[in-house]
Design an enzyme around this catalytic site. Structure first.
Site, PDB file in Angstrom:
ATOM      1  N   ASP A 123       0.815  -1.214   0.000  1.00  0.00           N
ATOM      2  CA  ASP A 123       0.000   0.000   0.000  1.00  0.00           C
ATOM      3  C   ASP A 123       0.849   1.264   0.000  1.00  0.00           C
ATOM      4  O   ASP A 123       1.491   1.584   0.999  1.00  0.00           O
ATOM      5  CB  ASP A 123      -0.923  -0.018   1.230  1.00  0.00           C
ATOM      6  CG  ASP A 123      -1.940   1.113   1.193  1.00  0.00           C
ATOM      7  OD1 ASP A 123      -2.019   1.813   0.163  1.00  0.00           O
ATOM      8  OD2 ASP A 123      -2.655   1.292   2.188  1.00  0.00           O
ATOM      9  N   ASP A 329      -1.166   7.065  -6.792  1.00  0.00           N
ATOM     10  CA  ASP A 329      -1.461   5.952  -5.913  1.00  0.00           C
ATOM     11  C   ASP A 329      -1.596   4.658  -6.718  1.00  0.00           C
ATOM     12  O   ASP A 329      -2.248   4.633  -7.747  1.00  0.00           O
ATOM     13  CB  ASP A 329      -2.771   6.253  -5.166  1.00  0.00           C
ATOM     14  CG  ASP A 329      -3.114   5.194  -4.138  1.00  0.00           C
ATOM     15  OD1 ASP A 329      -2.188   4.658  -3.510  1.00  0.00           O
ATOM     16  OD2 ASP A 329      -4.308   4.886  -3.977  1.00  0.00           O
TER      17      ASP A 329
END
Ligand code: NAG
Ligand code: NAG
Ligand code: NAG
Ligand code: NAG
Ligand code: NAG
Length: 448
Positions: A123, A329
């Protein structure tokens, strides 16, 4: 006091940026005897569409997989949105019932001595790495056995006085000094949480073992992640992130190369020297990381459709030098751009150029869809970041989202996120020393 009460209800407290003052951005670089290694490459396993994922369902259609990914993307957006008004800061606002979907890709690593395999969600939107540990008060089910700290000779609980604990304390203030053991508690808005101790361990990435990396050993974990992993691998920009802890070893460099989720091929992530872009065709743009903050930002100046340019609206002209205006992201699937005239201009230009009859997306995720037809040619689409223009292939900008329905994968929103579909088939390389991100068009299915 208020702070402590509210942090409890915060969404995912670990990644809250600005509670932490600069004093907490301590030097957490793990100490190593040598840094002669040239780095390491690992697979990034898409949680749903890779046959290597334990959650791969061969019976699901790729439309179903994409729909799930879009659903996660929208909930991740809500999470970022609640944290990021004009920029991402912990405003102290409390949101509940928003699910934080922690990312799309799984990463395998070995933990402890002797090493035990674990699968975590990689992540780039969180910092703390944590995994479910034995003894476990409550744990969610997952495929790998729980990590048994007592069976590892290299496991060491961190003291409250350790710099790592202080860095964490900076975020949440959870060290209760119970037996001088550093505790952590991460809470997600939907009631999911992980509770345990901060410790150091030897983590092994491929062939490379690195000692004394701080991570969270979770003894009480409930909730989300669709049982798809043993925990989280934090690749954000904050002090406790693996990237920051490995800083010396990898010279602040990591990169990923993502394949289309419709392709039976595996994405990769590289650390250290191997993460560098090699070709002169790569373009680089400044990376913005406010001190102590988890998220990575870029500055997007314009989007160009054919020969028409659309300047990204700026609330505060001149602010661009200090900060970015778009999050980059890997865990968000679609791309979000500011709504309004800017976005509408892009879409109306595309519609005009492509001369297609638009249809509605039955799921209402997308704003511009048409009946799938491989003869339809889109004009060139380019994202112009500071000093780096990236030509977006039609196959990323327009994706068949359902049988016979193709949609533009960029949607309007309150905040901007450069998502993973548009990053497919680029080697995206982060250099945290030079504070740059580079893009190089690459066939990622041929990367390994
Ligand atoms: C962090 O610590 C490492 C090793 O102890 C040292 O080499 C490096 O210069 C330090 N970096 C900063 C920014 O203080
Ligand atoms: C996760 O596991 C629990 C049981 O431990 C089960 O009830 C739940 O349905 C699973 N969730 C998913 C998404 O597979
Ligand atoms: C994906 O590719 C691998 C290796 O090439 C192959 O063994 C496997 O059967 C493929 N899976 C699917 C679902 O096509
Ligand atoms: C932009 O492209 C369109 C169609 O390709 C053309 O008609 C127009 O003259 C071009 N405009 C400029 C400013 O080059
Ligand atoms: C953009 O590139 C130019 C020429 O290479 C360089 O001088 C300038 O510093 C770069 N701008 C930024 C913000 O990196």
């Amino acid at each position: 006091m208020t702070l402590h009460i509210t942090t409890f209800t915060f969404f995912f407290i670990v990644i809250l940026p600005f509670l932490c003052s600069e004093a907490h951005v301590s030097n957490l670089t793990a100490s190593h005897e040598s840094s002669t290694t040239s780095g390491f490459i690992l697979n990034l396993i898409h949680r749903e569409s890779s046959p290597l994922s334990p959650f791969y369902n061969p019976l699901a259609t790729h439309f179903e997989r994409l729909k799930n990914a879009i659903h996660r993307s929208n909930s991740r957006l809500s999470h970022f949105q609640s944290k990021c008004r004009s920029r991402c800061r912990s405003s102290g606002s409390i949101e509940s019932n928003i699910r934080y979907d922690s990312g799309e890709y799984l990463m395998k690593l070995l933990i402890g001595t002797p090493p035990v395999e674990t699968l975590g969600i990689a992540d780039t939107g969180s910092d703390l790495t944590w995994i479910q540990c034995k003894p476990c008060k409550r744990c969610f089910k997952h495929k790998n056995p729980l990590f048994d700290l007592r069976a590892s000779s290299s496991y060491k609980t961190l003291k409250c006085t350790s710099k790592q604990c202080k860095a964490f304390e900076g975020y949440v203030g959870t060290c209760t000094r119970e037996h001088n053991k550093c505790q952590y508690h991460v809470v997600y808005g939907d009631g999911s949480y992980s509770y345990g101790h901060l410790a150091t361990e030897t983590l092994t990435f491929g062939e490379t073992s690195i000692e004394k990396l701080a991570f969270g050993c979770g003894h009480d974990n409930q909730g989300i992640f669709g049982n798809s992993s043993s925990g989280i691998i934090g690749l954000g920009g904050g002090p406790l992130s693996l990237i920051n802890q490995l800083k010396e070893r990898i010279q602040g460099k990591f990169s990923y190369c993502l394949v289309s989720i419709f392709k039976n091929a595996t994405s990769t992530i590289s650390f250290g020297e191997q993460a560098q872009v090699s070709s002169s065709k790569a373009v680089s743009t400044p990376l913005f990381r406010p001190p102590g903050e988890t998220y990575y930002y870029l500055y997007l100046e314009k989007v160009t459709i054919g020969n028409k340019s659309f300047e990204v609206p700026s609330e505060e002209p001149g602010a661009r030098v200090q900060r970015g205006n778009i999050l980059i992201d890997s865990g968000t699937t679609i791309t979000y751009l500011p709504r309004g005239e800017f976005y509408d201009g892009i879409v109306s230009t595309l519609k005009e150029d492509m001369d297609v009859k638009t249809i509605d997306d039955p799921d209402k995720n997308f704003n511009f869809c048409y009946k799938t037809n491989s003869n339809i040619k889109a004009p060139s689409i380019a994202f112009q970041f500071t000093n780096a223009t990236i030509k977006i292939p039609q196959s990323s900008a327009f994706v068949e989202v359902d049988d016979g329905i193709t949609c533009f994968t960029v949607v309007p929103s309150g905040i901007s996120i450069f998502g993973n579909i548009l990053q497919e088939n680029f080697l995206v390389s982060y250099d945290l020393q030079k504070e740059m991100v580079s893009f190089e068009a690459t066939d990622c299915s041929k990367k390994l």
